[in-house]
Scaffold this active site. Structure first.
Site, mmCIF file in Angstrom:
data_model
loop_
_atom_site.group_PDB
_atom_site.id
_atom_site.type_symbol
_atom_site.label_atom_id
_atom_site.label_comp_id
_atom_site.label_asym_id
_atom_site.label_seq_id
_atom_site.Cartn_x
_atom_site.Cartn_y
_atom_site.Cartn_z
ATOM 1 N N SER A 7 0.761 -1.436 -0.096
ATOM 2 C CA SER A 7 0.476 0.195 0.191
ATOM 3 C C SER A 7 0.811 1.067 -0.049
ATOM 4 O O SER A 7 1.610 1.418 0.725
ATOM 5 C CB SER A 7 -1.149 0.354 1.337
ATOM 6 O OG SER A 7 -1.062 1.179 1.682
ATOM 7 N N HIS A 32 -1.165 -1.684 -3.558
ATOM 8 C CA HIS A 32 -3.048 -0.917 -3.468
ATOM 9 C C HIS A 32 -2.762 0.241 -3.475
ATOM 10 O O HIS A 32 -1.846 0.926 -2.814
ATOM 11 C CB HIS A 32 -2.732 -1.731 -1.920
ATOM 12 C CG HIS A 32 -3.725 -1.842 -1.431
ATOM 13 N ND1 HIS A 32 -5.339 -2.411 -1.737
ATOM 14 C CD2 HIS A 32 -4.327 -0.995 0.380
ATOM 15 C CE1 HIS A 32 -6.196 -2.364 -0.290
ATOM 16 N NE2 HIS A 32 -5.928 -1.479 0.383
ATOM 17 N N ASP A 34 -5.090 3.033 -1.684
ATOM 18 C CA ASP A 34 -6.226 3.535 -0.982
ATOM 19 C C ASP A 34 -6.696 4.606 -1.319
ATOM 20 O O ASP A 34 -6.124 5.706 -0.307
ATOM 21 C CB ASP A 34 -5.876 3.554 0.695
ATOM 22 C CG ASP A 34 -4.982 2.416 0.965
ATOM 23 O OD1 ASP A 34 -6.164 1.672 1.553
ATOM 24 O OD2 ASP A 34 -4.038 2.004 1.125
ATOM 25 N N MET A 36 -9.851 7.866 -0.246
ATOM 26 C CA MET A 36 -10.550 8.194 1.019
ATOM 27 C C MET A 36 -10.983 9.092 1.102
ATOM 28 O O MET A 36 -10.575 10.408 0.369
ATOM 29 C CB MET A 36 -9.682 8.241 2.385
ATOM 30 C CG MET A 36 -8.721 6.543 2.555
ATOM 31 S SD MET A 36 -7.872 7.409 4.115
ATOM 32 C CE MET A 36 -6.953 5.195 4.200
ATOM 33 N N HIS A 65 -8.775 0.443 -3.265
ATOM 34 C CA HIS A 65 -9.419 -0.193 -2.096
ATOM 35 C C HIS A 65 -10.317 1.795 -1.555
ATOM 36 O O HIS A 65 -9.766 2.415 -1.365
ATOM 37 C CB HIS A 65 -8.830 0.094 -0.594
ATOM 38 C CG HIS A 65 -9.216 -0.232 0.597
ATOM 39 N ND1 HIS A 65 -8.389 -0.376 1.529
ATOM 40 C CD2 HIS A 65 -10.131 -0.485 1.066
ATOM 41 C CE1 HIS A 65 -9.546 -0.514 2.219
ATOM 42 N NE2 HIS A 65 -10.816 -0.186 1.914
ATOM 43 N N MET A 67 -12.455 4.073 0.149
ATOM 44 C CA MET A 67 -12.473 4.253 1.113
ATOM 45 C C MET A 67 -13.558 5.123 1.271
ATOM 46 O O MET A 67 -13.543 6.827 1.318
ATOM 47 C CB MET A 67 -11.673 4.582 2.458
ATOM 48 C CG MET A 67 -11.593 2.820 2.506
ATOM 49 S SD MET A 67 -10.040 2.613 3.452
ATOM 50 C CE MET A 67 -8.574 3.078 1.827
ATOM 51 N N MET A 136 -10.766 -6.061 6.893
ATOM 52 C CA MET A 136 -9.839 -5.230 7.613
ATOM 53 C C MET A 136 -9.133 -5.852 9.021
ATOM 54 O O MET A 136 -10.660 -5.959 9.511
ATOM 55 C CB MET A 136 -10.685 -4.018 7.463
ATOM 56 C CG MET A 136 -10.692 -2.880 6.166
ATOM 57 S SD MET A 136 -9.693 -2.230 5.334
ATOM 58 C CE MET A 136 -8.607 -1.853 6.210
ATOM 59 N N ASP A 175 -5.924 -5.828 5.117
ATOM 60 C CA ASP A 175 -5.550 -5.631 4.719
ATOM 61 C C ASP A 175 -5.530 -4.256 6.380
ATOM 62 O O ASP A 175 -6.273 -4.526 7.532
ATOM 63 C CB ASP A 175 -6.720 -4.437 4.474
ATOM 64 C CG ASP A 175 -6.105 -3.043 3.704
ATOM 65 O OD1 ASP A 175 -4.800 -2.428 4.847
ATOM 66 O OD2 ASP A 175 -6.689 -2.229 3.068
HETATM 67 C C1 DX5 Z 1 -5.776 1.667 6.066
HETATM 68 C C2 DX5 Z 1 -5.905 1.261 4.698
HETATM 69 C C3 DX5 Z 1 -4.435 0.447 4.562
HETATM 70 C C4 DX5 Z 1 -2.952 1.070 5.059
HETATM 71 C C5 DX5 Z 1 -2.414 -0.517 5.543
HETATM 72 O O1 DX5 Z 1 -7.631 1.688 5.741
HETATM 73 O O2 DX5 Z 1 -6.806 0.359 4.083
HETATM 74 O O3 DX5 Z 1 -5.013 -0.443 3.369
HETATM 75 O O4 DX5 Z 1 -2.857 1.222 3.521
HETATM 76 O O5 DX5 Z 1 -0.888 -0.094 6.059
HETATM 77 P P1 DX5 Z 1 -0.321 -0.547 7.094
HETATM 78 O O6 DX5 Z 1 0.275 -1.643 6.516
HETATM 79 O O7 DX5 Z 1 0.296 -0.032 8.100
HETATM 80 O O8 DX5 Z 1 -1.750 -1.283 8.828
HETATM 81 ZN ZN ZN Z 2 -6.285 0.061 1.824
#
Ligand code: DX5
Ligand code: ZN
Length: 216
Positions: A7, A32, A34, A36, A65, A67, A136, A175
């Site tokens: 990620s 990956h 993310d 948001m 991903h 969110m 998650m 994740d």
């Molecule tokens: C959190 C994200 C993850 C995050 C993981 O909301 O969905 O993908 O980047 O990061 P680490 O591996 O540092 O927990």
């Molecule tokens: Zn993620």
């Protein structure tokens, strides 16, 4: 074969292209991303303007991903921006069938993610329509949080379902808070792909960190 999906959330964004290029020869074919929106989660990351250069910088499978609330409004645009897998949250929409259709029609693979408080049984009726389930193991929103072991039993449940229903191509992904300290537990519980942010991009040698998680 088990996989790591790094990620980029915790990468240095002023050097994102270089950080991604450094993974060209790493033992992973996924990346990956993310996304948001500050509403579904209490944080804002990036969207379409970052997706496009990332798509140009790598040939890896882009595992996006979302969110965000109302994902049905945006999933097609993420496919157009280069996503290979588009994963949206079960908790973020009342239009799950529509999201699945939109992603599929746009030509990408479909994933659904569940937050730590959501049981995997809620996905039963869609399992045969999915390419990926993202469990998650932290509350979504931030990198660098502590791994929640409740995700392990969810992987076991999903792996059993996957076998019962003969869903060979369905990927079970986890994740949040993943490192070489817990990757083996998750693989043994049936996870096939693990997302790793800080343990890859925060490591002195990201390529080695990936190998360590696979071989743990
Ligand atoms: C959190 C994200 C993850 C995050 C993981 O909301 O969905 O993908 O980047 O990061 P680490 O591996 O540092 O927990
Ligand atoms: Zn993620």
């Amino acid at each position: 074969m088990v996989k790591i999906s790094p990620s980029v959330l915790t990468a240095d964004f002023t050097k994102l292209g270089e950080a991604i290029k450094e993974l060209d020869f790493a033992k992973t074919d996924m990346l990956h991303l993310d996304v948001m929106d500050g509403i579904f989660v209490p944080n804002i990351s990036f969207g379409f303007p970052v997706m496009k250069p990332v798509r140009k910088a790598t040939a890896k499978v882009l595992d996006v991903h979302l969110m965000i609330v109302e994902p049905e409004k945006y999933v097609k645009r993420f496919v157009d921006a280069g996503a290979d897998y588009v994963t949206f949250h079960y908790e973020a929409t009342e239009h799950i069938d529509l999201c699945i259709d939109e992603i599929r029609k746009a030509g990408a693979k479909v994933g659904i993610s569940i937050k730590p408080g959501t049981e995997p049984e809620v996905l039963d009726k869609w399992l045969d329509q999915l390419d990926l389930i993202l469990v998650m193991s932290v509350e979504p929103g931030f990198g660098g949080q502590k791994f929640m072991p409740s995700s392990i039993a969810k992987c076991e449940y999903l792996a059993k379902k996957k076998q019962e229903l003969g869903l060979e191509n369905l990927i079970i992904e986890v994740d949040g808070g993943i490192s070489a300290a817990n990757s083996r537990l998750l693989f043994d519980a049936g996870a096939e792909a693990l997302v790793a942010g800080s343990s890859v991009f925060g490591a002195p040698d990201p390529e080695q960190a990936i190998v360590d998680m696979i071989n743990s």
